[in-house]
Design a protein around this motif. Structure first.
Motif, PDB file in Angstrom:
ATOM      1  N   ALA A 151       1.246  -1.416   0.063  1.00  0.00           N
ATOM      2  CA  ALA A 151      -0.240   0.105  -0.131  1.00  0.00           C
ATOM      3  C   ALA A 151       0.753   0.815  -0.057  1.00  0.00           C
ATOM      4  CB  ALA A 151      -1.069  -0.132   1.386  1.00  0.00           C
ATOM      5  N   SER A 152       1.771   1.239   0.806  1.00  0.00           N
ATOM      6  CA  SER A 152       2.809   2.628   1.199  1.00  0.00           C
ATOM      7  C   SER A 152       3.416   2.639  -0.570  1.00  0.00           C
ATOM      8  CB  SER A 152       3.955   2.406   2.068  1.00  0.00           C
ATOM      9  OG  SER A 152       4.773   2.770   1.343  1.00  0.00           O
ATOM     10  N   ALA A 153       4.013   1.478  -0.966  1.00  0.00           N
ATOM     11  CA  ALA A 153       4.586   1.551  -2.539  1.00  0.00           C
ATOM     12  C   ALA A 153       3.838   2.231  -4.205  1.00  0.00           C
ATOM     13  CB  ALA A 153       5.452   0.551  -2.925  1.00  0.00           C
ATOM     14  N   ALA A 154       2.526   1.922  -3.393  1.00  0.00           N
ATOM     15  CA  ALA A 154       1.225   2.136  -4.077  1.00  0.00           C
ATOM     16  C   ALA A 154       0.681   4.004  -4.483  1.00  0.00           C
ATOM     17  CB  ALA A 154       0.205   1.868  -3.967  1.00  0.00           C
ATOM     18  N   SER A 155       1.036   4.062  -2.598  1.00  0.00           N
ATOM     19  CA  SER A 155       0.941   5.820  -2.594  1.00  0.00           C
ATOM     20  C   SER A 155       1.578   6.246  -3.122  1.00  0.00           C
ATOM     21  CB  SER A 155       0.774   5.489  -1.148  1.00  0.00           C
ATOM     22  OG  SER A 155       0.834   6.788  -0.397  1.00  0.00           O
ATOM     23  N   ASP A 156       2.581   6.219  -2.456  1.00  0.00           N
ATOM     24  CA  ASP A 156       4.073   6.400  -3.618  1.00  0.00           C
ATOM     25  C   ASP A 156       4.361   6.934  -5.098  1.00  0.00           C
ATOM     26  OD1 ASP A 156       5.355   7.166  -1.290  1.00  0.00           O
ATOM     27  OD2 ASP A 156       6.938   5.487  -1.915  1.00  0.00           O
ATOM     28  N   VAL A 157       3.238   5.771  -5.686  1.00  0.00           N
ATOM     29  CA  VAL A 157       3.197   5.932  -7.237  1.00  0.00           C
ATOM     30  C   VAL A 157       1.938   6.695  -7.746  1.00  0.00           C
ATOM     31  CG1 VAL A 157       2.163   4.598  -9.341  1.00  0.00           C
ATOM     32  CG2 VAL A 157       3.482   3.373  -7.801  1.00  0.00           C
ATOM     33  N   CYS A 158       0.967   7.073  -6.763  1.00  0.00           N
ATOM     34  CA  CYS A 158      -0.012   8.151  -7.358  1.00  0.00           C
ATOM     35  C   CYS A 158       1.105   9.329  -7.072  1.00  0.00           C
ATOM     36  CB  CYS A 158      -0.774   8.377  -5.852  1.00  0.00           C
ATOM     37  SG  CYS A 158      -1.526   5.856  -6.448  1.00  0.00           S
ATOM     38  N   SER A 159       1.370   8.857  -5.632  1.00  0.00           N
ATOM     39  CA  SER A 159       1.795  10.673  -5.092  1.00  0.00           C
ATOM     40  C   SER A 159       3.036  11.346  -6.054  1.00  0.00           C
ATOM     41  CB  SER A 159       2.335  10.638  -3.589  1.00  0.00           C
ATOM     42  OG  SER A 159       1.242  10.139  -2.827  1.00  0.00           O
ATOM     43  N   GLY A 160       3.704  10.473  -6.506  1.00  0.00           N
ATOM     44  CA  GLY A 160       4.937  10.605  -7.290  1.00  0.00           C
ATOM     45  C   GLY A 160       3.693  11.354  -9.048  1.00  0.00           C
ATOM     46  N   GLU A 161       3.066  10.221  -9.256  1.00  0.00           N
ATOM     47  CA  GLU A 161       2.435  11.358 -10.592  1.00  0.00           C
ATOM     48  C   GLU A 161       2.145  12.225  -9.879  1.00  0.00           C
ATOM     49  OE1 GLU A 161       2.429  10.137 -13.461  1.00  0.00           O
ATOM     50  OE2 GLU A 161       3.385   8.099 -13.266  1.00  0.00           O
ATOM     51  N   ILE A 162       1.384  13.050  -9.268  1.00  0.00           N
ATOM     52  CA  ILE A 162       0.428  13.659  -9.113  1.00  0.00           C
ATOM     53  C   ILE A 162       1.446  14.857  -8.784  1.00  0.00           C
ATOM     54  CG2 ILE A 162      -0.664  15.135  -7.091  1.00  0.00           C
ATOM     55  CD1 ILE A 162      -1.755  13.261  -5.974  1.00  0.00           C
ATOM     56  N   ILE A 163       1.958  14.786  -8.394  1.00  0.00           N
ATOM     57  CA  ILE A 163       3.836  15.850  -8.186  1.00  0.00           C
ATOM     58  C   ILE A 163       4.414  15.858  -9.618  1.00  0.00           C
ATOM     59  CG2 ILE A 163       6.006  16.343  -7.754  1.00  0.00           C
ATOM     60  CD1 ILE A 163       5.708  14.709  -5.398  1.00  0.00           C
ATOM     61  N   GLN A 164       4.377  15.147 -10.427  1.00  0.00           N
ATOM     62  CA  GLN A 164       5.378  15.380 -12.109  1.00  0.00           C
ATOM     63  C   GLN A 164       3.830  15.973 -12.274  1.00  0.00           C
ATOM     64  OE1 GLN A 164       6.866  12.581 -14.676  1.00  0.00           O
ATOM     65  NE2 GLN A 164       4.885  12.015 -14.975  1.00  0.00           N
ATOM     66  N   THR A 165       2.219  15.945 -12.721  1.00  0.00           N
ATOM     67  CA  THR A 165       1.577  16.674 -13.560  1.00  0.00           C
ATOM     68  C   THR A 165       1.501  18.203 -12.659  1.00  0.00           C
ATOM     69  OG1 THR A 165       0.514  14.252 -13.277  1.00  0.00           O
ATOM     70  CG2 THR A 165      -1.125  16.679 -13.633  1.00  0.00           C
ATOM     71  N   GLN A 166       1.753  17.783 -11.304  1.00  0.00           N
ATOM     72  CA  GLN A 166       1.280  19.300 -10.908  1.00  0.00           C
ATOM     73  C   GLN A 166       2.719  20.394 -11.345  1.00  0.00           C
ATOM     74  OE1 GLN A 166       3.204  19.377  -7.104  1.00  0.00           O
ATOM     75  NE2 GLN A 166       1.482  21.074  -6.205  1.00  0.00           N
ATOM     76  N   ARG A 167       4.001  19.466 -11.818  1.00  0.00           N
ATOM     77  CA  ARG A 167       5.002  20.380 -12.075  1.00  0.00           C
ATOM     78  C   ARG A 167       5.913  20.626 -13.739  1.00  0.00           C
ATOM     79  NH1 ARG A 167       9.367  21.093  -7.340  1.00  0.00           N
ATOM     80  NH2 ARG A 167       9.742  22.708  -9.024  1.00  0.00           N
ATOM     81  N   ARG A 168       4.462  19.836 -14.358  1.00  0.00           N
ATOM     82  CA  ARG A 168       4.273  20.074 -15.799  1.00  0.00           C
ATOM     83  C   ARG A 168       4.570  21.497 -16.534  1.00  0.00           C
ATOM     84  NH1 ARG A 168      -0.026  15.630 -18.553  1.00  0.00           N
ATOM     85  NH2 ARG A 168       0.413  13.859 -17.375  1.00  0.00           N
ATOM     86  N   PHE A 169       5.938  21.696 -17.336  1.00  0.00           N
ATOM     87  CA  PHE A 169       6.091  22.420 -17.990  1.00  0.00           C
ATOM     88  C   PHE A 169       6.818  23.783 -16.904  1.00  0.00           C
ATOM     89  CE2 PHE A 169       2.800  21.919 -20.614  1.00  0.00           C
ATOM     90  CZ  PHE A 169       3.405  22.085 -21.910  1.00  0.00           C
ATOM     91  N   ASP A 170       7.232  23.384 -15.669  1.00  0.00           N
ATOM     92  CA  ASP A 170       7.841  24.147 -14.312  1.00  0.00           C
ATOM     93  C   ASP A 170       9.368  24.382 -15.183  1.00  0.00           C
ATOM     94  OD1 ASP A 170       9.056  24.612 -12.485  1.00  0.00           O
ATOM     95  OD2 ASP A 170       7.632  23.874 -10.833  1.00  0.00           O
ATOM     96  N   LEU A 171       9.844  25.041 -15.358  1.00  0.00           N
ATOM     97  CA  LEU A 171      10.954  26.003 -15.605  1.00  0.00           C
ATOM     98  C   LEU A 171      12.043  26.523 -14.568  1.00  0.00           C
ATOM     99  CD1 LEU A 171      10.599  28.254 -18.766  1.00  0.00           C
ATOM    100  CD2 LEU A 171      11.426  25.640 -18.525  1.00  0.00           C
TER     101      LEU A 171
END
Length: 343
Positions: A151-171
């Protein structure tokens, strides 16, 4: 039936070497495949075809393979390792369904993605179903710590995707930020597979730790390879939609290194190209990453990560399974080497 399937160019000798490295566990991987099919049949009849399609499209079974090899290297593969492999692969399948929605990917393993076939609404729910089912299965292990770590790994996967999406086009995204994102969204699941493969066998703490580090390094290297593939690979050979990272504003290691080493004027020009996100800009950035040596830098980083993963294997008992773990890393080093002539 042979595993692993398409890795970059499925006709290359390098991919063949990876398959050869995993022939040792081919029978167990076939059992995992059967168990995944059995799990698909437990869904409602109206839902089963979607689940089966997503699982068939999830590909290479590398994460289950690492769980099995880690088990073999630390005492032997048993039924719990097969169950772990199924859980890990169902989570991975869920992430791919959601990734394709966010990236607008239309092809994976040379087949239409779930969202291309059925649209985003069903695909979102399909990914949710796969996540939920995997976590439900993980509660069947007698040791509750396994379920918690999954469950912790699954949470990390989802959190990582959220942060990556949040920081798209972030120079302002830095290399350290990039590594943190890919450790969460990709490496965490590899780490859970290899760590828990040893944990199930009640291996010594230092061995379990070494297997977790192995998975983190291998998974990080694999994501950098995938980023290089997206930038400089061939869709025909990769079997999936490429070029989505730049079009969606994902700044990967080759592009970050390109920005980091460019002159102020070049950096300004590259930044404008990233923000415009036109197809010709993506092609120009890919060409610049290759000609500047940024792609070669990413390749070297991948190779270093894989050698670090191989070092972790030296802490295990020497047997045919630990040797296979070492060989899988060597094979991926060979795969990533195909980009050197482009970088």
């Amino acid at each position: 039936m042979k595993f692993v399937r398409n890795l970059g160019d499925n006709k290359s000798g390098a991919a063949g070497n990876i398959r050869k490295s995993l022939e040792l566990i081919n029978a167990q991987l076939y059992s995992v495949e059967e168990r995944i099919a059995q799990q698909a049949r437990t869904f409602e009849p109206a839902v089963e075809p979607y689940v089966s399609y997503a699982c068939e499209s999830s590909g290479k079974r590398l994460r289950p393979a690492l769980a099995l090899l880690a088990g073999g290297a630390t005492g032997g593969i048993n039924s719990s390792h097969l169950d772990l492999a199924v859980v890990i692969e169902l989570i991975h399948a869920a992430t791919l369904v959601h990734d394709d929605i966010m990236d607008g990917g239309e092809k994976r393993r040379a087949q239409p993605t779930a969202n291309a076939k059925w649209g985003n609404a069903i695909s979102v729910l399909l990914g949710d179903c796969l996540f939920a089912h995997a976590l439900k299965l993980s509660t069947s292990f007698p040791n509750g710590e396994i379920s918690r770590r999954v469950a912790s790994a699954a949470s990390d996967v989802c959190s990582g995707e959220i942060i990556q999406t949040q920081r798209r086009f972030d120079l302002k995204l830095g290399v350290s930020d990039y590594f943190r994102i890919i450790e969460m969204k990709t490496a965490a699941l590899f780490a859970a597979a290899s760590e828990l493969g040893a944990f199930i066998n009640e291996a010594p703490p230092e061995v379990i730790s070494a297997m977790k580090t192995f998975g983190l390094r291998f998974g990080t290297a694999y994501q950098i390879y995938d980023d290089c593939l997206d930038l400089a690979g061939s869709e025909d050979k990769a079997g999936k939609t490429l070029g989505t990272d730049l079009r969606k504003g994902k700044l990967t290691l080759p592009i970050l290194h390109l920005l980091q080493t460019a002159s102020p004027a070049e950096r300004h020009r590259y930044s404008a190209m990233i923000l415009r996100s036109e197809e010709e800009d993506a092609l120009g950035l890919a060409a610049a990453a290759q000609s500047s040596g940024a792609l070669r830098f990413a390749i070297s980083t991948t190779e270093r990560m894989l050698r670090d993963a191989q070092h972790q294997v030296t802490l295990l008992p020497r047997n045919k399974y630990s040797e296979a773990l070492h060989a899988v890393c060597s094979s991926l080093i060979e795969v990533i080497g195909q980009f050197r002539e482009k970088g």
